[in-house]
Design a protein around this motif. Structure first.
Motif, mmCIF file in Angstrom:
data_model
loop_
_atom_site.group_PDB
_atom_site.id
_atom_site.type_symbol
_atom_site.label_atom_id
_atom_site.label_comp_id
_atom_site.label_asym_id
_atom_site.label_seq_id
_atom_site.Cartn_x
_atom_site.Cartn_y
_atom_site.Cartn_z
ATOM 1 N N ASN A 57 0.799 -1.165 0.038
ATOM 2 C CA ASN A 57 0.111 -0.061 -0.014
ATOM 3 C C ASN A 57 0.997 1.192 -0.086
ATOM 4 O O ASN A 57 0.197 2.406 0.096
ATOM 5 N N GLY A 58 2.256 1.073 0.148
ATOM 6 C CA GLY A 58 2.937 2.186 0.262
ATOM 7 C C GLY A 58 3.574 2.510 -1.287
ATOM 8 O O GLY A 58 2.921 2.288 -2.362
ATOM 9 N N GLU A 59 4.955 3.046 -1.414
ATOM 10 C CA GLU A 59 5.605 3.303 -2.406
ATOM 11 C C GLU A 59 5.821 2.049 -3.213
ATOM 12 O O GLU A 59 6.436 1.268 -2.608
ATOM 13 N N TYR A 60 5.549 2.343 -4.604
ATOM 14 C CA TYR A 60 5.936 1.027 -5.423
ATOM 15 C C TYR A 60 7.505 0.615 -5.213
ATOM 16 O O TYR A 60 7.687 -0.643 -5.209
ATOM 17 N N GLN A 61 8.305 1.444 -5.307
ATOM 18 C CA GLN A 61 9.738 1.053 -5.194
ATOM 19 C C GLN A 61 10.107 0.286 -3.952
ATOM 20 O O GLN A 61 11.097 -0.365 -3.930
ATOM 21 N N ILE A 62 9.625 0.932 -2.803
ATOM 22 C CA ILE A 62 9.923 0.152 -1.720
ATOM 23 C C ILE A 62 9.329 -1.218 -1.750
ATOM 24 O O ILE A 62 9.994 -2.135 -1.200
ATOM 25 N N VAL A 100 17.275 -7.227 6.731
ATOM 26 C CA VAL A 100 16.953 -7.759 5.348
ATOM 27 C C VAL A 100 16.838 -6.572 4.466
ATOM 28 O O VAL A 100 17.172 -6.313 3.364
ATOM 29 N N LEU A 101 16.147 -5.593 4.985
ATOM 30 C CA LEU A 101 15.833 -4.304 4.280
ATOM 31 C C LEU A 101 16.865 -3.176 4.029
ATOM 32 O O LEU A 101 17.023 -2.627 3.019
ATOM 33 N N LYS A 102 17.695 -3.019 5.054
ATOM 34 C CA LYS A 102 18.746 -1.768 5.001
ATOM 35 C C LYS A 102 19.690 -2.001 3.974
ATOM 36 O O LYS A 102 19.870 -0.947 3.459
ATOM 37 N N PRO A 103 20.252 -3.296 3.522
ATOM 38 C CA PRO A 103 21.192 -3.223 2.454
ATOM 39 C C PRO A 103 20.465 -3.075 0.997
ATOM 40 O O PRO A 103 21.257 -2.815 0.072
ATOM 41 N N VAL A 104 19.165 -3.127 0.992
ATOM 42 C CA VAL A 104 18.602 -2.999 -0.350
ATOM 43 C C VAL A 104 17.837 -1.781 -0.688
ATOM 44 O O VAL A 104 17.354 -1.478 -1.642
ATOM 45 N N MET A 105 17.935 -0.920 0.386
ATOM 46 C CA MET A 105 17.231 0.248 0.299
ATOM 47 C C MET A 105 18.027 1.560 0.730
ATOM 48 O O MET A 105 18.884 1.594 1.265
ATOM 49 N N ASP A 106 17.633 2.654 0.061
ATOM 50 C CA ASP A 106 18.354 3.948 0.411
ATOM 51 C C ASP A 106 17.720 4.288 1.888
ATOM 52 O O ASP A 106 16.652 3.833 2.367
ATOM 53 N N SER A 107 18.443 5.504 2.566
ATOM 54 C CA SER A 107 17.734 5.797 3.912
ATOM 55 C C SER A 107 16.393 6.063 4.031
ATOM 56 O O SER A 107 15.917 5.879 5.054
ATOM 57 N N LYS A 108 15.914 6.951 3.020
ATOM 58 C CA LYS A 108 14.496 7.304 3.073
ATOM 59 C C LYS A 108 13.730 6.014 2.932
ATOM 60 O O LYS A 108 12.615 5.915 3.693
ATOM 61 N N ARG A 111 13.683 3.685 5.999
ATOM 62 C CA ARG A 111 13.024 4.445 7.231
ATOM 63 C C ARG A 111 11.498 4.520 6.819
ATOM 64 O O ARG A 111 10.843 4.077 7.840
ATOM 65 N N THR A 112 11.017 4.648 5.621
ATOM 66 C CA THR A 112 9.492 4.600 5.228
ATOM 67 C C THR A 112 8.982 3.314 5.504
ATOM 68 O O THR A 112 8.026 2.677 6.123
ATOM 69 N N SER A 113 10.025 2.116 5.034
ATOM 70 C CA SER A 113 9.412 0.720 5.217
ATOM 71 C C SER A 113 9.584 0.174 6.655
ATOM 72 O O SER A 113 8.381 -0.356 6.936
ATOM 73 N N MET A 114 10.448 0.568 7.416
ATOM 74 C CA MET A 114 10.474 0.255 9.005
ATOM 75 C C MET A 114 9.254 0.892 9.595
ATOM 76 O O MET A 114 8.613 0.129 10.529
ATOM 77 N N TYR A 115 8.798 2.254 9.242
ATOM 78 C CA TYR A 115 7.961 2.739 10.144
ATOM 79 C C TYR A 115 6.629 2.163 9.476
ATOM 80 O O TYR A 115 5.692 1.876 10.631
#
Length: 135
Positions: A57-62, A100-108, A111-115
């Motif tokens: 339900n969030g950003e497609y790239q995330i 799992v997520l930190k290495p494959v995403m930029d910081s923004k 943070r959004t995905s973990m939130y």
């Protein structure tokens, strides 16, 4: 066509001979028609997890980055993630997704995905405290 017919006749004759031989040896022979039914075992997918359902339900790239990270996990890990976390599992599960997520995403994105994931964990916890159904 003729080759198939001859092969089918040979197969039938051999089968009939084997059946008579086994019946003479005291075996009970029963002939049944068998139909092959294809079975597709897809296994768990990212959308089988509460995290996948929350991130779609969030950003497609995330979502795509998280899905690609999920796809690299072992089958055992995927099956473990297919159920919502229960009491005592939330922190370990959040740490798992962090790793799992930190290495494959930029910081923004991270943070959004973990939130989004943590906010859904809070929702699950509140629903279980209230006695409601857990999604």
């Amino acid at each position: 066509m003729k080759n198939n017919l001859v092969t089918d006749i040979k197969t039938a004759v051999n089968l009939f001979r084997d059946m008579r031989k086994e019946r003479k040896n005291g075996c009970n022979i029963e002939v049944k028609k068998v139909v092959d039914v294809p079975i597709i075992n897809c296994g768990p997918t990212f959308l089988n997890t509460v995290e996948g359902c929350r991130l779609i339900n969030g950003e497609y790239q995330i979502f795509e980055s998280a899905k690609q990270a999920y796809d690299k996990l072992s089958q055992d890990e995927k099956y473990k993630l297919a159920h919502a976390p229960k009491d005592g599992e939330f922190i370990a599960r959040a740490r798992f997704w962090k790793s799992v997520l930190k290495p494959v995403m930029d910081s923004k994105q991270y943070r959004t995905s973990m939130y989004l994931i943590l906010s859904w964990y809070i929702h699950i916890k509140q629903m279980s405290v209230k006695g409601g159904a857990v999604a």
